[in-house]
Design a protein around this motif. Structure first.
Motif, PDB file in Angstrom:
ATOM      1  N   LEU A 254      16.290 -29.244  93.155  1.00 46.35           N
ATOM      2  CA  LEU A 254      17.662 -28.475  91.203  1.00 46.35           C
ATOM      3  C   LEU A 254      17.126 -27.231  91.614  1.00 46.35           C
ATOM      4  O   LEU A 254      18.014 -26.738  90.396  1.00 46.35           O
ATOM      5  CB  LEU A 254      16.962 -29.807  90.389  1.00 46.35           C
ATOM      6  N   GLN A 255      16.113 -26.566  92.183  1.00 53.97           N
ATOM      7  CA  GLN A 255      15.424 -25.484  92.192  1.00 53.97           C
ATOM      8  C   GLN A 255      17.312 -24.082  92.836  1.00 53.97           C
ATOM      9  O   GLN A 255      18.066 -23.833  92.578  1.00 53.97           O
ATOM     10  CB  GLN A 255      14.677 -25.028  92.530  1.00 53.97           C
ATOM     11  N   ALA A 256      17.639 -24.996  93.670  1.00 52.30           N
ATOM     12  CA  ALA A 256      18.506 -24.621  94.667  1.00 52.30           C
ATOM     13  C   ALA A 256      20.044 -24.468  93.798  1.00 52.30           C
ATOM     14  O   ALA A 256      20.756 -23.879  93.701  1.00 52.30           O
ATOM     15  CB  ALA A 256      19.151 -25.005  96.369  1.00 52.30           C
ATOM     16  N   TYR A 257      20.240 -25.532  93.106  1.00 48.44           N
ATOM     17  CA  TYR A 257      21.002 -25.654  92.523  1.00 48.44           C
ATOM     18  C   TYR A 257      21.528 -24.574  91.118  1.00 48.44           C
ATOM     19  O   TYR A 257      22.328 -24.195  90.848  1.00 48.44           O
ATOM     20  CB  TYR A 257      21.503 -27.250  91.884  1.00 48.44           C
ATOM     21  N   ILE A 258      20.247 -24.207  90.763  1.00 47.15           N
ATOM     22  CA  ILE A 258      20.118 -24.102  89.496  1.00 47.15           C
ATOM     23  C   ILE A 258      20.290 -22.726  89.700  1.00 47.15           C
ATOM     24  O   ILE A 258      20.796 -21.280  89.240  1.00 47.15           O
ATOM     25  CB  ILE A 258      18.486 -23.946  88.289  1.00 47.15           C
ATOM     26  N   PHE A 259      19.782 -22.396  90.996  1.00 52.24           N
ATOM     27  CA  PHE A 259      19.666 -20.386  91.402  1.00 52.24           C
ATOM     28  C   PHE A 259      21.206 -20.299  91.838  1.00 52.24           C
ATOM     29  O   PHE A 259      21.895 -19.502  91.131  1.00 52.24           O
ATOM     30  CB  PHE A 259      18.838 -20.369  92.814  1.00 52.24           C
ATOM     31  N   THR A 260      22.010 -21.134  92.223  1.00 53.18           N
ATOM     32  CA  THR A 260      23.579 -20.740  92.524  1.00 53.18           C
ATOM     33  C   THR A 260      24.444 -20.884  92.032  1.00 53.18           C
ATOM     34  O   THR A 260      25.303 -20.177  91.803  1.00 53.18           O
ATOM     35  CB  THR A 260      23.895 -22.239  94.079  1.00 53.18           C
ATOM     36  N   VAL A 261      23.799 -21.893  90.790  1.00 53.59           N
ATOM     37  CA  VAL A 261      25.117 -21.741  89.198  1.00 53.59           C
ATOM     38  C   VAL A 261      24.839 -21.003  88.475  1.00 53.59           C
ATOM     39  O   VAL A 261      25.181 -20.311  87.916  1.00 53.59           O
ATOM     40  CB  VAL A 261      23.948 -23.181  88.335  1.00 53.59           C
ATOM     41  N   LEU A 262      23.353 -20.176  88.236  1.00 52.95           N
ATOM     42  CA  LEU A 262      23.387 -18.863  87.562  1.00 52.95           C
ATOM     43  C   LEU A 262      23.823 -17.702  88.224  1.00 52.95           C
ATOM     44  O   LEU A 262      24.177 -16.962  87.871  1.00 52.95           O
ATOM     45  CB  LEU A 262      22.043 -19.306  87.676  1.00 52.95           C
ATOM     46  N   THR A 263      23.799 -17.904  89.302  1.00 59.22           N
ATOM     47  CA  THR A 263      24.990 -16.822  89.992  1.00 59.22           C
ATOM     48  C   THR A 263      25.787 -16.655  89.989  1.00 59.22           C
ATOM     49  O   THR A 263      26.693 -15.496  89.394  1.00 59.22           O
ATOM     50  CB  THR A 263      24.101 -16.646  92.221  1.00 59.22           C
ATOM     51  N   ALA A 264      26.628 -17.883  90.235  1.00 56.53           N
ATOM     52  CA  ALA A 264      27.650 -18.196  89.870  1.00 56.53           C
ATOM     53  C   ALA A 264      28.171 -17.780  88.558  1.00 56.53           C
ATOM     54  O   ALA A 264      29.598 -17.133  87.735  1.00 56.53           O
ATOM     55  CB  ALA A 264      28.260 -18.972  90.251  1.00 56.53           C
ATOM     56  N   GLN A 265      27.807 -18.168  87.378  1.00 57.65           N
ATOM     57  CA  GLN A 265      27.933 -17.718  85.656  1.00 57.65           C
ATOM     58  C   GLN A 265      27.504 -16.082  85.742  1.00 57.65           C
ATOM     59  O   GLN A 265      28.167 -15.865  85.285  1.00 57.65           O
ATOM     60  CB  GLN A 265      26.542 -18.220  84.992  1.00 57.65           C
ATOM     61  N   TYR A 266      26.466 -15.976  86.610  1.00 56.54           N
ATOM     62  CA  TYR A 266      26.538 -13.923  86.623  1.00 56.54           C
ATOM     63  C   TYR A 266      27.648 -13.112  86.994  1.00 56.54           C
ATOM     64  O   TYR A 266      28.479 -12.366  86.315  1.00 56.54           O
ATOM     65  CB  TYR A 266      25.252 -13.943  87.045  1.00 56.54           C
ATOM     66  N   VAL A 267      27.934 -13.535  88.336  1.00 55.18           N
ATOM     67  CA  VAL A 267      29.206 -13.108  88.458  1.00 55.18           C
ATOM     68  C   VAL A 267      30.404 -13.369  88.337  1.00 55.18           C
ATOM     69  O   VAL A 267      31.245 -12.882  87.040  1.00 55.18           O
ATOM     70  CB  VAL A 267      29.726 -13.585  89.931  1.00 55.18           C
TER      71      VAL A 267
END
Length: 275
Positions: A254-267
């Motif tokens: 879940l933490q790997a997914y959350i970090f990746t999703v937030l990165t995509a949203q920030y971009v």
């Protein structure tokens, strides 16, 4: 090495020497994440560094192998690889960035998720038993890379207008600029990276401490303490630790997914025309 004699270079809670009196047990703490010994060479060549390098090699090799000998009718291995690829492609990159921009950032997002996930899983393997990102320096390293990527993406798309977009939302009256600009600066340039790193670090550190409590505490009660109640409690603690390990597996993913999703949203936020 401790009540479990695990082959890991970190100090586990052990029965205390109380000068001939009845022994005790050290409650797991941050000191249990210190390293005993090392790998030779500079001090930074330690277990988290070796795990990070190993995880990078594993991710690169696995995706290189996944890209070879692709068939129209996929094999089981190709099916699994495509499932993970499509999970990040369609569920993260495409959803957050849209059809126009997702391809440019998909390799980074896929590599980011894979790297974090593999490192997190290392905290569950008996010969490793240490999640890399419970050492906060490695979490900050990923945060710094993501921070650079989404800010550079914004500048490349909008030029210096990017900073105006990030600091001053559309339609804010001039009378409120003195309030809004500091808030937006803290939100977009300070709080974002801070929470991104602390979330990953905190969840992995806390989860591993919980595992240490149940495993080492249970082993101490079962093998070192006296009384049937203590031994039953120790056995129950060790059995329950398997449920904690299962929970840690979920948290790691879940933490790997959350970090990746937030990165995509920030971009995506950096690429947007207004905020």
């Amino acid at each position: 090495m401790g009540v479990l004699s695990l082959p890991v270079p970190m100090r586990l809670p052990v029965p205390m020497d109380t000068g001939g009196e009845e022994g005790g047990w050290h409650t797991p703490s941050l000191e249990d994440f210190d390293f005993v010994g090392g790998f030779g060479g500079p001090d930074w060549v330690n277990k988290p560094f070796v795990q990070a390098v190993l995880a990078a090699v594993i991710v690169i090799v696995l995706w290189l192998l996944a890209s070879r000998k692709l068939r129209t009718v996929p094999s089981k291995r190709q099916f699994m690889n495509e499932y993970f690829y499509n999970f990040i492609r369609n569920g993260v990159a495409l959803d957050a960035l849209g059809a126009h921009d997702f391809r440019r950032y998909l390799p980074y997002l896929l590599g980011l998720f894979s790297f974090i996930w593999v490192n997190n899983l290392m905290g569950l393997f008996p010969l490793l038993m240490f999640p890399t990102f419970s050492n906060i320096g490695y979490a900050w390293g990923l945060v710094a890379l993501t921070y650079i990527i989404y800010n550079v993406a914004g500048v490349a798309r909008h030029g210096m207008k990017y900073f105006k977009n990030m600091l001053l939302p559309e339609g804010v009256p001039p009378a409120l600029w003195i309030v809004i600009i500091p808030i937006e600066f803290l939100s977009n340039f300070v709080i974002r990276p801070l929470t991104l790193g602390l979330r990953l670090f905190g969840n992995l550190l806390a989860g591993h401490l919980v595992v240490l409590v149940f495993v080492t505490g249970g082993a101490y009660l079962l093998f070192e303490s006296e009384g049937i109640v203590n031994r039953l409690a120790g056995g129950a603690s060790l059995v329950f630790s398997f449920a904690i390990f299962a929970l840690e597996l979920l948290v790691s993913s879940l933490q790997a997914y959350i970090f990746t999703v937030l990165t995509a949203q920030y971009v995506a936020s950096s690429l947007a025309e207004d905020h």
